[in-house]
Design an enzyme around this catalytic site. Structure first.
Site, short mmCIF file in Angstrom:
data_model
loop_
_atom_site.label_atom_id
_atom_site.label_comp_id
_atom_site.label_asym_id
_atom_site.label_seq_id
_atom_site.Cartn_x
_atom_site.Cartn_y
_atom_site.Cartn_z
N HIS A 1 -10.27 3.23 -1.38
CA HIS A 1 -10.48 2.90 0.02
C HIS A 1 -11.35 1.64 0.07
O HIS A 1 -12.38 1.61 0.73
CB HIS A 1 -11.10 4.07 0.78
N HIS B 1 0.82 -1.21 0.00
CA HIS B 1 0.00 0.00 0.00
C HIS B 1 0.86 1.27 0.00
O HIS B 1 0.57 2.23 -0.70
CB HIS B 1 -0.91 -0.03 1.22
#
Lengths: 752, 246
Positions: free
Chosen positions: A89, A43
């Protein structure tokens, strides 16, 4: 003190742990291990995607020059630049949809205003499982509510988006949020911690125990225990964000700030190490100077917290009080927590005691990079071999059109968009149903058009072509309103990259995206990678979403998709940039809905002709030739025409000449095929049609007359054969009711 | 936009104050409408200021003051600037509240009634039809009586409620300025986007110098934004203020 189990739980493998030992030349502290863990997660560190992302030429150039910023800047005119970026998200939204989606909006906004840009528009791209499952309805309703809650309060209009429903997203929804900002070109802020001795100021919300290890959570597959990750999801406060926007822009305008970065994934760890690494400096902070929500937080928790609405600001020495005063005026926390050093280390103290001391670049630039294996999944050959020619024609084409308009992926999204404030800031140009949102820029004659687009089904059938289509469709969308496509931000939503088949999908998709963005000369200036979108039921479809920025040289020269309200008699023309002998039925919504198949090859793409088509559209709209303009996409020509009619309440008489469509294999392909490179336009006069034909001929684009606007029904015939007839009011009713009627069930507010 | 010609070009232009609370987010829209569309002098006034001296018109803009976490407008009404706004109104000065501004004026007691959650409990942003119920007030003279206009709403708590006696009083004295209407121009249930009592969209105080409305006229003052139907509200204000200034 550090045992192998702890290392494993933090998502680090043995080799990575050895690299940590080699770097530090000692065993790390728990705080240090946590910092490595989040910074070396996919990430934050892009350890798997980085080699593939180098296929984007300008990304590679930026990476090599160290110029990667939070979001790319595209000059609009001599004074203004446009900053834009999309970010996912997905994982937080899968377990806590309201806060997950809300903080997705908050996070992407901070990427924009930390560059000194005022956010002027938000977009989003959402994917859910089918609405007949209660859990999917719950996720859908609460994701939309979260976006609405955050975006509306923060005062940034949500101007465009797209939503698809498909079983592959059940339990793993996609929430991609994009934000667009305007910056004075001479006032772009930097994210570098330059100037040894400069104070480091923490501003914004205080730090709590929420979101710890959020980045690590985003870097694993979702599973049965994902529900237990709810504490990993951050909580958003759009009111604080609004204050942070105003205070940050005021602080940047003061000239006292030399560098600033938001605290998103990996919080203080990321912002301290990245700003120091970028400036080739070091940084020392003391966690006890950080405003805390709970006094008993450990250094580990403070460094890894992902509490929202926080920034790290590096000020010129001596100006710290002036900077603090600006944030205090906006009733925000602001505290000097440390200073810039020259030793290249990120040194974290807890009440004066050193708890972590790591070379900044070890956390950032030296994140391990993996060159993963690829393997074409077995399903590819199988689905592509599907025989489209064997399909029977439907009995009633009109019924098919209605069922397509009733399909939530195609139907009106009014139920969603009415919940978003799309107009605040009074820069959203009214253009009903336009293929992309148009914004005027206060102080400039120019305008921009923005669109976010992606089709997972094409990506599933052929990731390379799917990637190309995502780009060409987004480009076509902005061109349909009259804007020249200029730059791209991308959100790459994929499954587990550590599986060779998953990584093959990713690689092929990026190759497709890279080829298309090169053809359009639209550099990828920012983006985000989201892997591990996979549940025990399987992976999602490869779903790259493309945020396209287009520029209108004169915002008054634009076009919408609706027929003119008094457009009776306007001539309808279908522009076809190239022929697709498959008719575009492979991967179409028609094939899925009518035949229950997600198969075939996606429509073919001719990049050269797609570029010519966008150039033709921009040129024609610039000359004021078109009354309306709408691209043919999901649901094909029939849905395209129905949408133009619904938007204006005007009907049309469509008469397709069989001689113009000899290459189209069937009536179903003609009406519902999703062949690319096609646009329907309405023209006011015969003279305009003549002009269009001349211009199109030069570009090698076919311009076929297909009917006239008028009446209160949409009638489509091929030669003497009438295929569909519907009152426009009926088409509108079906499209408008498709989502509300599925959502009007009792268990909505319950957590399924 | 600066390319738009000012609505009125002669005489002394009234000076507008646009109040700014933490969380106001339509303050800039109001500011630019007054400055660029109307061509009037305008300043932001911070919530902690205590004086509105020198201003002719006070505009309380939309947004989410203080996050609206307690109750819309409930905290903003205690801001120091509100005492000055109340004094301005008591002295006969014009005050207009839009959306969150309307909610604040109700909380501050300058207007009767309250705004509660929309009927469907969802935020709603869309164009609505409004009927001008009284075109003789300082806020509405530039409309014709009964004129139907299109102006967007954007709120989660815009359902107007008040007790029966108050509504009767508002009705009898012509203080209901706008009602929500359907496509045929009638104040029906279908035309009511948020469940407001008797489709009330905007009201005035007894002296007709304070007005609050949920729809956003500043978003409907230029054709490029979709409609300029809201501009007449600002033009009415300017015209009235210029008469008093003359």
């Amino acid at each position: 003190m550090i045992d192998p189990k702890m290392v494993q739980e933090m998502g680090l493998n043995e080799r990575e742990y050895q690299q940590i030992l080699d770097t530090l030349k000692r065993e790390p502290t728990v705080t240090e291990l946590g910092m490595f863990s989040v910074m070396w997660s996919e990430h934050c560190g892009y350890k798997y995607s980085r080699p593939v992302l180098s296929l984007f030429k300008n990304y590679k150039a930026a990476q090599e020059s160290g110029a990667l910023e939070n979001a790319g800047v595209i000059p609009l005119d001599d004074q203004f630049g446009i900053v834009f970026k999309v970010e996912s998200h997905n994982h937080p939204s899968a377990v806590e949809p309201f806060q997950g989606a809300a903080t997705g909006v908050g996070g992407i906004l901070r990427d924009i205003f930390t560059m000194g840009a005022r956010p002027i528009a938000n977009l989003n791209s959402l994917r859910f499982g089918p609405l007949d499952e209660p859990r999917n309805r719950y996720l859908f309703e609460h994701v939309v509510a979260g976006i609405s809650h955050y975006g509306n309060c923060v005062g940034v209009p949500t101007v465009a988006g797209e939503i698809y429903f498909n079983p592959c997203y059940s339990g793993n929804p996609l929430v991609n949020a994009m934000s667009v900002g305007v910056v004075d070109l001479d006032k772009i802020a930097s994210a570098a911690a330059s100037g040894v001795g400069n104070p480091v100021i923490y501003v914004g919300s205080s730090t709590g125990k929420d979101g710890i290890h959020g980045a690590t959570f985003a870097s694993v597959e979702l599973g049965p225990d994902s529900e237990s990750k709810r504490p990993n999801v951050q909580m958003g406060d759009p009111f604080l964000e609004k204050l942070l926007i105003e205070a940050t822009l005021e602080a940047l305008a003061s000239g006292h700030v030399v560098g600033i970065q938001d605290m998103g994934a990996a919080g203080l760890t990321c912002s301290t190490s990245e700003t120091a690494a970028k400036a080739s400096t070091g940084m020392e902070i003391d966690v006890r100077k950080v405003p805390l929500r709970e006094a008993d937080m450990t250094a580990y928790e403070i460094m890894l917290s992902e509490s929202q609405e926080r920034m790290l600001c590096i000020a010129k020495a001596g100006t710290e009080q002036a900077v603090i005063d600006i944030f205090k005026k906006w009733e925000l926390n602001a505290a000097v927590v440390g200073f810039v050093t020259d030793d290249g280390l990120v040194r974290i103290k807890d009440n004066g005691v050193v708890v972590a001391e790591i070379p900044a670049k070890a956390l950032t630039n030296e994140c391990p990079t993996y060159y993963l294996e690829t393997e074409e999944p077995a399903y590819i050959a199988q689905v592509q071999a599907f025989d489209l020619a064997s399909l029977p024609e439907p009995e009633d084409y009109g019924d098919v059109l209605l069922s397509l308009l009733d399909c939530p992926s195609i139907a009106s999204k009014g139920w969603v968009t009415d919940q978003y404030d799309s107009m605040v800031q009074t820069q959203t140009v009214h253009s009903p149903g336009a293929d992309a949102a148009i914004l005027r820029i206060r102080g400039s004659k120019k305008g921009i058009a923005v669109k976010l687009d992606g089709n997972g089904r094409y990506g599933y059938l052929d990731p390379f072509v799917g990637g190309q289509i995502a780009v060409v469709e987004a480009a076509r969308n902005v061109a349909c309103v009259g804007a020249r496509p200029v730059a791209v931000t991308d959100n790459l939503n994929f499954a587990n990259p550590e599986k060779p088949t998953g990584f093959w999908q990713f690689r092929r998709s990026v190759e497709g995206l890279a080829s298309a963005t090169e053809a359009f000369n639209t550099p990828v200036v920012s983006g985000n990678v989201s892997f591990y979108n996979e549940t025990p039921d399987g992976p999602i479809f490869p779903t790259p979403t493309i945020g396209m920025l287009g520029v209108l040289d004169d915002v008054n020269r634009r076009c919408g998709a609706a027929f003119r309200p008094d457009g009776e008699g306007d001539q309808l023309v279908l522009l076809t940039a190239y022929d697709d002998p498959t008719g575009g039925l492979g991967g179409s919504e028609y094939l899925n809905l009518q035949h229950g198949e997600q198969a075939g090859k996606p429509p073919i793409v001719n990049l050269e002709q797609e570029v010519k088509l966008t150039e033709l559209l921009v040129s024609c709209i610039g000359e004021g030739l078109f009354a309306s303009c709408h691209d043919v996409s999901d649901g094909g020509l029939a849905v395209c025409l129905a949408e133009m009619a619904i938007l204006s309440s005007e009907g049309a008489l469509v008469l397709l000449n069989p001689a113009d469509f000899v290459d189209t294999p069937s009536h179903s392909a003609l009406l519902f095929g999703e062949a690319q490179g096609r646009v329907v336009v309405a023209l006011r006069t015969e003279k305009q049609f003549t002009k269009l034909k001349e211009k199109a001929a030069v570009a090698g684009i076919k311009a076929a007359w297909i009917g006239t606007v008028g009446g209160d029904e949409l009638r489509i015939a091929v030669g003497p054969e009438v295929l569909t007839v519907h009152p426009v009011a009926e088409l509108a009713r079906v499209s408008d009711q498709a989502i509300p009627r599925r959502m009007e069930t009792r268990e909505l507010t319950e957590r399924a | 936009m600066s390319s738009v010609a000012p609505a009125i070009n002669t005489g002394a232009r009234p000076r507008f104050a646009v109040l700014r609370f933490p969380g106001s987010n339509c303050d800039q829209d109001a500011y630019f409408t007054v400055k660029d569309v109307l061509g009037c002098p305008v300043d932001y006034v911070w919530h902690q200021e205590t004086s509105l001296a020198g201003f002719d018109v006070v505009l309380v803009p939309g947004g989410f003051s203080y996050g609206d976490y307690l109750r819309t407008g409930a905290v903003a009404r205690f801001a120091p600037i509100m005492d000055a706004a109340i004094a301005h109104a008591e002295n006969g000065g014009l005050v207009i509240g839009i959306c969150n501004g309307f909610q604040i004026l109700c909380e501050a007691g300058l207007l009767p009634g309250a705004l509660v959650r929309n009927r469907d409990c969802k935020f709603l942003c869309k164009y609505v039809g409004l009927r001008v119920e009284n075109n003789t007030t300082p806020f509405t003279t530039e409309y014709s009586a009964g004129q139907i206009i299109q102006i967007p709403i954007a709120h989660g708590e815009g359902c107007y409620v008040c007790d029966e006696a108050t509504e009767a009083e508002l009705q009898a004295s012509g203080r209901i300025l706008f009602r929500y209407v359907d496509g045929d121009g009638n104040p029906t249930l279908e035309g009511n986007p948020n469940g407001s009592q008797s489709n009330i969209a905007g009201i005035a105080n007894a002296k007709f110098n304070v007005m609050g409305m949920m729809p956003h006229p500043e978003r409907a003052s230029e054709k490029i934004l979709g409609t300029a139907d809201g501009r007449a509200i600002f033009e009415s204000i300017v015209k009235h203020a210029m008469k008093t200034l003359a």
